[in-house]
Design a protein around this motif. Structure first.
Motif, PDB file in Angstrom:
ATOM      1  N   ASP A  31      35.170  34.891  14.637  1.00 37.44           N
ATOM      2  CA  ASP A  31      34.561  35.736  15.670  1.00 37.44           C
ATOM      3  C   ASP A  31      34.479  34.985  17.000  1.00 37.44           C
ATOM      4  O   ASP A  31      34.466  33.760  17.019  1.00 37.44           O
ATOM      5  CB  ASP A  31      33.137  36.104  15.208  1.00 37.44           C
ATOM      6  N   ASP A  32      34.402  35.718  18.095  1.00 37.63           N
ATOM      7  CA  ASP A  32      34.200  35.134  19.427  1.00 37.63           C
ATOM      8  C   ASP A  32      35.218  34.041  19.724  1.00 37.63           C
ATOM      9  O   ASP A  32      34.883  33.026  20.348  1.00 37.63           O
ATOM     10  CB  ASP A  32      32.779  34.549  19.559  1.00 37.63           C
ATOM     11  N   THR A  68      31.395  32.568  12.935  1.00 41.71           N
ATOM     12  CA  THR A  68      31.551  31.998  14.268  1.00 41.71           C
ATOM     13  C   THR A  68      31.686  30.490  14.122  1.00 41.71           C
ATOM     14  O   THR A  68      31.396  29.938  13.065  1.00 41.71           O
ATOM     15  CB  THR A  68      30.375  32.357  15.191  1.00 41.71           C
TER      16      THR A  68
HETATM   17 MG    MG Z   1      28.881  36.831  18.380  1.00 45.14          MG
END
Ligand code: MG
Ligand code: C2E
Ligand code: MG
Ligand code: MG
Length: 299
Positions: A187-188, A159
């Motif tokens: 991610d995200d 992330t």
């Molecule tokens: Mg997450």
């Protein structure tokens, strides 16, 4: 004031359980319980990995799984990672826990390959603290060698919470891992504010569109164009784009139409324990596999 009293108690390491029954302090009490028992949880084997399928939107086939940790505790029941990962990071316990996760996930993938599902991949969430460990690259390479899997089947999910001062160290390690064939997912994506810079500077292979964008793609034109933008961005950079948290067939249809590569979400399956994955594979998900099991082909 009870809150302050609890913090004081925590500081001095005494009387931690005193406020346990006060509903107001339930959260604090839980946090303290988690802090105190996280190491024991590792020693006592209380962690469990769940696996959520990832689907190719063009073929509707399962391409792999994301490993997601759970803590099965006798007093608190199943504890979600959102509750304890940040504590594990604060206490640096994320390093041994993260090692356990990687090892367990890679062994499971080996098992799936042995069962004949040789195309499958595994995605593992990695904390920045792990990446900052000097021997991280060696640890990962040793783990996959020991497990008997090929680097190309492993994806590490990071992330964007990268500490800027350690950026070069992180980028260097990710490049080494990438050079050895490991895939790197951001991610995200879209949730933070500096994603674009990371995308430019890190050897990313996969973009995971944050659930927040998926939730609203069927709402308004404005929201639609955001999801579109991310898919197109990924495509133009030659990345694989995966949508997270897909819950409705409308969302899926939209993603198929806009040529998003993959999806993951409750629509197809929640994260499941190992035995259920194996069971579903042979009973129901066979149709969603890219290849037949080797045993089927031989027969
Ligand atoms: Mg997450
Ligand atoms: P993440 O990596 O972004 O994982 C996606 C989260 O969304 C997971 O929550 C998953 O169960 C959930 N999810 C998937 N599909 C759907 C859906 O259709 N609807 C809804 N409402 N949720 C969906 P989970 O398992 O609770 O994990 C939360 C976060 O904890 C993860 O977010 C990840 O950042 C972290 N985490 C989980 N396992 C690990 C781990 O082994 N190591 C590290 N460092 N972090 C982990
Ligand atoms: Mg993830
Ligand atoms: Mg995510």
């Amino acid at each position: 004031n009870a809150d302050i009293a609890v913090y004081k108690a925590k500081e001095s390491g005494r009387n931690r359980i005193v406020f346990y029954n006060e509903p107001m302090n339930e959260d604090i009490a839980k946090r303290m319980y988690i802090e105190k028992n996280l190491w024991l949880a590792l020693v006592n084997n209380e962690f469990e990995l769940y696996y959520q399928p990832q689907l190719d939107l063009e073929t509707d086939c399962i391409t792999g799984f994301e490993a997601l940790i759970r803590w099965n505790n006798s007093e608190l029941g199943m504890i979600s990672p959102d509750r304890f990962i940040s504590i594990a990071e604060d206490t640096h316990l994320i390093i041994p826990i993260g090692m356990w996760v990687l090892k367990t996930a890679c062994s499971f993938l080996y098992k799936l390959h042995q069962l004949g599902y040789q195309e499958l991949n595994i995605a593992v969430n990695i904390s920045m603290l792990q990446l900052l460990q000097e021997d991280f690259v060696t640890m990962v390479m040793d783990t996959i060698t020991d497990a008997g899997i090929n680097a190309k089947h492993l994806e590490l999910e990071i992330t964007e919470s990268i500490l800027m001062e350690s950026y070069e160290t992180i980028a260097g390690k990710l490049k080494l891992l990438r050079a050895r064939g490991i895939n790197i997912a951001l991610d995200d994506f879209g949730k933070g504010y500096s994603s674009l810079n990371y995308l430019k500077l890190l050897p990313i292979t996969t973009l995971k569109i944050d659930k927040g964008f998926i939730d609203t793609i069927t709402d308004s034109d404005k929201n639609k164009s955001f999801a579109d933008l991310i898919v197109n961005l990924g495509k133009s950079l030659n990345l694989s784009v995966i949508a997270e948290g897909v819950e409705t067939s409308e969302q899926k249809d939209y993603l198929v139409k806009h040529k998003c590569n993959k999806m993951q979400g409750y629509l197809f399956s929640k994260p499941l324990p190992e035995y259920e994955v194996v069971q579903k594979m042979s009973e129901k998900w066979n149709k969603s596999m890219r290849r037949y099991k080797v045993s089927d082909i031989i027969a």
